[in-house]
Design a protein around this motif. Structure first.
Motif, PDB file in Angstrom:
ATOM      1  N   GLU A  72     -15.040 -70.264 -31.530  1.00  0.00           N
ATOM      2  CA  GLU A  72     -13.965 -70.229 -30.542  1.00  0.00           C
ATOM      3  C   GLU A  72     -12.625 -70.374 -31.243  1.00  0.00           C
ATOM      4  O   GLU A  72     -12.443 -71.268 -32.054  1.00  0.00           O
ATOM      5  N   PRO A  73     -11.671 -69.507 -30.917  1.00  0.00           N
ATOM      6  CA  PRO A  73     -10.350 -69.644 -31.527  1.00  0.00           C
ATOM      7  C   PRO A  73      -9.688 -70.932 -31.087  1.00  0.00           C
ATOM      8  O   PRO A  73      -9.799 -71.338 -29.937  1.00  0.00           O
ATOM      9  N   GLY A  74      -9.005 -71.589 -32.006  1.00  0.00           N
ATOM     10  CA  GLY A  74      -8.282 -72.819 -31.683  1.00  0.00           C
ATOM     11  C   GLY A  74      -6.989 -72.509 -30.958  1.00  0.00           C
ATOM     12  O   GLY A  74      -6.625 -71.348 -30.775  1.00  0.00           O
ATOM     13  N   PRO A  75      -6.271 -73.573 -30.525  1.00  0.00           N
ATOM     14  CA  PRO A  75      -5.045 -73.380 -29.761  1.00  0.00           C
ATOM     15  C   PRO A  75      -4.003 -72.519 -30.473  1.00  0.00           C
ATOM     16  O   PRO A  75      -3.347 -71.694 -29.845  1.00  0.00           O
ATOM     17  N   ALA A  76      -3.871 -72.682 -31.771  1.00  0.00           N
ATOM     18  CA  ALA A  76      -2.867 -71.908 -32.503  1.00  0.00           C
ATOM     19  C   ALA A  76      -3.208 -70.423 -32.475  1.00  0.00           C
ATOM     20  O   ALA A  76      -2.339 -69.576 -32.252  1.00  0.00           O
ATOM     21  N   ASP A 118       1.355 -70.773 -21.654  1.00  0.00           N
ATOM     22  CA  ASP A 118       0.728 -71.619 -20.633  1.00  0.00           C
ATOM     23  C   ASP A 118      -0.744 -71.241 -20.482  1.00  0.00           C
ATOM     24  O   ASP A 118      -1.617 -72.108 -20.374  1.00  0.00           O
ATOM     25  N   LEU A 119      -1.007 -69.947 -20.481  1.00  0.00           N
ATOM     26  CA  LEU A 119      -2.369 -69.444 -20.358  1.00  0.00           C
ATOM     27  C   LEU A 119      -3.229 -69.941 -21.533  1.00  0.00           C
ATOM     28  O   LEU A 119      -4.337 -70.439 -21.332  1.00  0.00           O
ATOM     29  N   ALA A 120      -2.698 -69.833 -22.753  1.00  0.00           N
ATOM     30  CA  ALA A 120      -3.420 -70.279 -23.948  1.00  0.00           C
ATOM     31  C   ALA A 120      -3.692 -71.785 -23.882  1.00  0.00           C
ATOM     32  O   ALA A 120      -4.799 -72.239 -24.201  1.00  0.00           O
ATOM     33  N   ARG A 121      -2.707 -72.564 -23.441  1.00  0.00           N
ATOM     34  CA  ARG A 121      -2.875 -74.020 -23.329  1.00  0.00           C
ATOM     35  C   ARG A 121      -3.967 -74.350 -22.309  1.00  0.00           C
ATOM     36  O   ARG A 121      -4.821 -75.208 -22.551  1.00  0.00           O
ATOM     37  N   GLU A 122      -3.955 -73.657 -21.174  1.00  0.00           N
ATOM     38  CA  GLU A 122      -4.950 -73.918 -20.134  1.00  0.00           C
ATOM     39  C   GLU A 122      -6.353 -73.526 -20.585  1.00  0.00           C
ATOM     40  O   GLU A 122      -7.338 -74.167 -20.195  1.00  0.00           O
ATOM     41  N   ILE A 123      -6.474 -72.491 -21.397  1.00  0.00           N
ATOM     42  CA  ILE A 123      -7.781 -72.116 -21.959  1.00  0.00           C
ATOM     43  C   ILE A 123      -8.300 -73.265 -22.821  1.00  0.00           C
ATOM     44  O   ILE A 123      -9.461 -73.671 -22.719  1.00  0.00           O
ATOM     45  N   GLY A 124      -7.431 -73.802 -23.675  1.00  0.00           N
ATOM     46  CA  GLY A 124      -7.821 -74.940 -24.520  1.00  0.00           C
ATOM     47  C   GLY A 124      -8.237 -76.147 -23.696  1.00  0.00           C
ATOM     48  O   GLY A 124      -9.234 -76.818 -24.001  1.00  0.00           O
ATOM     49  N   GLU A 125      -7.495 -76.433 -22.619  1.00  0.00           N
ATOM     50  CA  GLU A 125      -7.835 -77.561 -21.752  1.00  0.00           C
ATOM     51  C   GLU A 125      -9.173 -77.337 -21.051  1.00  0.00           C
ATOM     52  O   GLU A 125      -9.978 -78.268 -20.932  1.00  0.00           O
ATOM     53  N   ARG A 139     -11.663 -75.493 -22.123  1.00  0.00           N
ATOM     54  CA  ARG A 139     -12.720 -75.631 -23.129  1.00  0.00           C
ATOM     55  C   ARG A 139     -12.995 -77.101 -23.419  1.00  0.00           C
ATOM     56  O   ARG A 139     -14.158 -77.503 -23.557  1.00  0.00           O
ATOM     57  N   LEU A 140     -11.956 -77.908 -23.529  1.00  0.00           N
ATOM     58  CA  LEU A 140     -12.130 -79.333 -23.796  1.00  0.00           C
ATOM     59  C   LEU A 140     -12.897 -79.989 -22.646  1.00  0.00           C
ATOM     60  O   LEU A 140     -13.830 -80.758 -22.867  1.00  0.00           O
ATOM     61  N   HIS A 141     -12.526 -79.655 -21.420  1.00  0.00           N
ATOM     62  CA  HIS A 141     -13.210 -80.228 -20.255  1.00  0.00           C
ATOM     63  C   HIS A 141     -14.686 -79.847 -20.261  1.00  0.00           C
ATOM     64  O   HIS A 141     -15.565 -80.686 -20.029  1.00  0.00           O
ATOM     65  N   ARG A 142     -14.980 -78.582 -20.553  1.00  0.00           N
ATOM     66  CA  ARG A 142     -16.375 -78.116 -20.612  1.00  0.00           C
ATOM     67  C   ARG A 142     -17.132 -78.851 -21.719  1.00  0.00           C
ATOM     68  O   ARG A 142     -18.275 -79.249 -21.543  1.00  0.00           O
ATOM     69  N   SER A 143     -16.480 -79.046 -22.853  1.00  0.00           N
ATOM     70  CA  SER A 143     -17.102 -79.741 -23.973  1.00  0.00           C
ATOM     71  C   SER A 143     -17.443 -81.183 -23.596  1.00  0.00           C
ATOM     72  O   SER A 143     -18.522 -81.688 -23.927  1.00  0.00           O
ATOM     73  N   GLU A 144     -16.526 -81.845 -22.891  1.00  0.00           N
ATOM     74  CA  GLU A 144     -16.775 -83.225 -22.467  1.00  0.00           C
ATOM     75  C   GLU A 144     -17.953 -83.285 -21.496  1.00  0.00           C
ATOM     76  O   GLU A 144     -18.777 -84.194 -21.559  1.00  0.00           O
ATOM     77  N   GLN A 145     -18.047 -82.303 -20.603  1.00  0.00           N
ATOM     78  CA  GLN A 145     -19.168 -82.265 -19.665  1.00  0.00           C
ATOM     79  C   GLN A 145     -20.483 -82.036 -20.409  1.00  0.00           C
ATOM     80  O   GLN A 145     -21.499 -82.657 -20.098  1.00  0.00           O
TER      81      GLN A 145
END
Length: 122
Positions: free
Chosen positions: A32-36, A71-78, A80-86
């Motif tokens: 998965e591509p990182g935020p940058a 904003d779109l890129a930031r929300e994708i990262g968020e 993914r993080l939420h899915r990872s935590e789940q």
């Protein structure tokens, strides 16, 4: 009368390493591509990524809120993080359930061995 062999030792509590492995496995794959690198992708690439990963992110930009590609890129990262935590929580729960099942099986085997030994003593 021969005695039944004593049961094996009870299962140990799930080691912290097992839970850590579940956590690191869910922390995101290197594919998965990182935020940058997300912000360097085109808007159409970001939209395709949202669809491919089935992320709960709106693909709309602009409008009254002036939503940007960043904003779109930031929300994708968020997302993914939420899915990872789940995923991490689900894996930790599965490990705990496996431990509970093996502990219950051990207790049942121990009780059966004790009953067999008591019957042999009669």
């Amino acid at each position: 009368a021969p005695r039944a062999a004593p049961p094996a030792a009870p299962p140990a509590a799930p080691p912290a390493a097992t839970l850590a492995a579940a956590s690191s496995a869910a922390s995101g794959s290197s594919a998965e591509p990182g935020p940058a690198s997300l912000s360097s992708q085109s808007l159409s690439q970001l939209r395709e990524l949202i669809q491919a990963e089935q992320l709960p992110v709106s693909t709309a930009v602009g409008g009254v809120a002036r939503r940007t590609k960043e904003d779109l890129a930031r929300e994708i990262g968020e997302a993914r993080l939420h899915r990872s935590e789940q995923d991490t929580a689900a894996r930790a729960t599965a490990v705990a359930q496996q431990y509970a099942a093996s502990a219950a099986a051990f207790e049942a085997a121990e009780a059966a061995a004790a009953a067999t030994a008591a019957a042999a003593d009669r």
